[in-house]
Design an enzyme around this catalytic site. Sequence first.
Site, PDB file in Angstrom:
ATOM      1  N   ARG A 146      19.646   1.075 -15.988  1.00  0.00           N
ATOM      2  CA  ARG A 146      19.606   2.472 -15.554  1.00  0.00           C
ATOM      3  C   ARG A 146      18.189   3.013 -15.733  1.00  0.00           C
ATOM      4  NH1 ARG A 146      21.029   5.911 -19.133  1.00  0.00           N
ATOM      5  NH2 ARG A 146      22.968   4.856 -19.713  1.00  0.00           N
ATOM      6  N   TYR A 203      18.703  20.779   5.877  1.00  0.00           N
ATOM      7  CA  TYR A 203      19.873  19.897   5.925  1.00  0.00           C
ATOM      8  C   TYR A 203      21.082  20.607   5.292  1.00  0.00           C
ATOM      9  CZ  TYR A 203      23.031  16.112   4.702  1.00  0.00           C
ATOM     10  OH  TYR A 203      24.152  15.337   4.549  1.00  0.00           O
ATOM     11  N   ASP A 226      10.391  18.420   1.454  1.00  0.00           N
ATOM     12  CA  ASP A 226      11.284  17.351   1.887  1.00  0.00           C
ATOM     13  C   ASP A 226      10.640  16.756   3.153  1.00  0.00           C
ATOM     14  OD1 ASP A 226      13.237  15.802   3.114  1.00  0.00           O
ATOM     15  OD2 ASP A 226      14.893  17.113   2.511  1.00  0.00           O
ATOM     16  N   LYS A 275      16.751   7.414   5.766  1.00  0.00           N
ATOM     17  CA  LYS A 275      16.350   7.644   7.149  1.00  0.00           C
ATOM     18  C   LYS A 275      15.207   6.709   7.550  1.00  0.00           C
ATOM     19  CE  LYS A 275      19.566  10.637   6.782  1.00  0.00           C
ATOM     20  NZ  LYS A 275      19.485  11.374   5.581  1.00  0.00           N
TER      21      LYS A 275
HETATM   22  O1  P1T Z   1      21.939  11.526   2.870  1.00  0.00           O
HETATM   23  P1  P1T Z   1      20.983  11.526   1.727  1.00  0.00           P
HETATM   24  O2  P1T Z   1      20.211  10.275   1.566  1.00  0.00           O
HETATM   25  O3  P1T Z   1      21.621  11.977   0.438  1.00  0.00           O
HETATM   26  O4  P1T Z   1      19.851  12.616   2.091  1.00  0.00           O
HETATM   27  C1  P1T Z   1      20.117  13.985   2.229  1.00  0.00           C
HETATM   28  C2  P1T Z   1      19.098  14.615   3.132  1.00  0.00           C
HETATM   29  C3  P1T Z   1      18.026  15.293   2.570  1.00  0.00           C
HETATM   30  N1  P1T Z   1      17.063  15.868   3.346  1.00  0.00           N
HETATM   31  C4  P1T Z   1      17.104  15.790   4.685  1.00  0.00           C
HETATM   32  C5  P1T Z   1      16.034  16.436   5.495  1.00  0.00           C
HETATM   33  C6  P1T Z   1      18.160  15.121   5.314  1.00  0.00           C
HETATM   34  O5  P1T Z   1      18.168  15.068   6.651  1.00  0.00           O
HETATM   35  C7  P1T Z   1      19.194  14.535   4.524  1.00  0.00           C
HETATM   36  C8  P1T Z   1      20.359  13.852   5.135  1.00  0.00           C
HETATM   37  N2  P1T Z   1      20.563  14.182   6.494  1.00  0.00           N
HETATM   38  C9  P1T Z   1      21.540  13.680   7.293  1.00  0.00           C
HETATM   39  C10 P1T Z   1      22.487  12.832   6.885  1.00  0.00           C
HETATM   40  C11 P1T Z   1      21.491  14.142   8.704  1.00  0.00           C
HETATM   41  O6  P1T Z   1      22.119  13.530   9.589  1.00  0.00           O
HETATM   42  O7  P1T Z   1      20.798  15.137   8.950  1.00  0.00           O
END
Ligand code: P1T
Length: 381
Positions: free
Chosen positions: A46, A98, A170, A195
């Site tokens: 961890r 988001y 972000d 992403k």
């Molecule tokens: O899904 P995750 O890895 O937990 O990330 C969250 C997140 C944070 N910031 C941005 C700008 C994001 O687009 C996302 C996740 N977004 C999607 C799943 C989407 O389809 O927009």
Amino acid sequence: MKFGTKAVHAGVEPDPSTGAIMTPIFQTSTYVQAAPGDHKGYEYARTQNPTRDALQSALAALENAKYASCFSSGMAAADVIIKTLNPGDEVISVNDLYGGTYRMFTKVYARFGVKFRFVDLSNAEDLKKYITPATKLIWVETPTNPLLNIVDIQAISAIAKASGILTLVDNTFATPYLQNPLDQGADIVMHSITKYLAGHSDVVMGCLITNSQALHEQIRFLQNSCGAVPGPQDCFLVLRGIKTLHLRVRQHCINGKAVVDFLKNHPKVEKVYWPGLTTHVNHEVAKRQMRDFGGMISFTLKGDNIDEALKVLSGTHLFALAESLGGVESLIGHPATMTHASIPKEEREKAGLKDTLIRLSIGVEDPEDLVADLKQAIDAL
Ligand code: P1T
């Protein structure tokens, strides 16, 4: 070292015990000690893992930073930053972001007494109106999800810094290939690695990147205390993914421009949201702080008819109807019912997010095929 070279090499050394050119997947939960406290820098997985370490070094290099920490998702990374705050502290966030981040802020941390204010930061000077003595953090997405608004990172960070407030960007939509927020004055960069960084729609992961040792130690402490770490196999997949980040994002940008050129000339399309358009309100800021404009595009159809929007969403063959973005394959999505459904309709509309908005994540297929697919879906109306 230039970006492509860093993407291929940064953080990765041949394995000292075998010479393996790829970092091994250290699939272990613990490490044997010679005597209590006498170990090789690894005690429990961890806290530390060598595959994760290699990935963190690579990510720090890509953002021109000293420190990176990887998490089990983008939301887990965001969660740790909010956990640095105390009840009564205030966060000023962009009003287009988001939906999952909005949900965490309003449904989880508001209960713990952290206050969130969602505002339009397209004009950076406006930030001054919202700062109070309790403001501790500015939360910026740029480009924003899903409206592709652009926030001036330099201007926002300078205003925040003058009041002793931290700025987080972000950087998921831009990727470090197109934009490095720390170089422009931000204190923390966050990514949903899920992403573009992973890039192949096969991993969920997030990270926090900073040049501040104090912040990094706080992040590490919270991560080790609360436990949202990624697995070594996923770290390996991301290490592999980022080796082609520059190649993929270049193609995402080329394809994005081709799709925008098609959409903006189509008689049925009302508005195209993309920072590369000279008509975008912050196109000049985007040109200054980004190296290109990316492969995320949103658009609306003339007449604002929800049934027509839904027909297009189900009418593509190459574009898959799915949440997420940033993979090699093109996706189409409906923010109002999918990625941003957790934002109340009234709030969405205040931020300019219509129920008829269609979002595209442009992949790296041949642009002619992508345009043809959209054309047949829109022409069929
Ligand atoms: O899904 P995750 O890895 O937990 O990330 C969250 C997140 C944070 N910031 C941005 C700008 C994001 O687009 C996302 C996740 N977004 C999607 C799943 C989407 O389809 O927009």
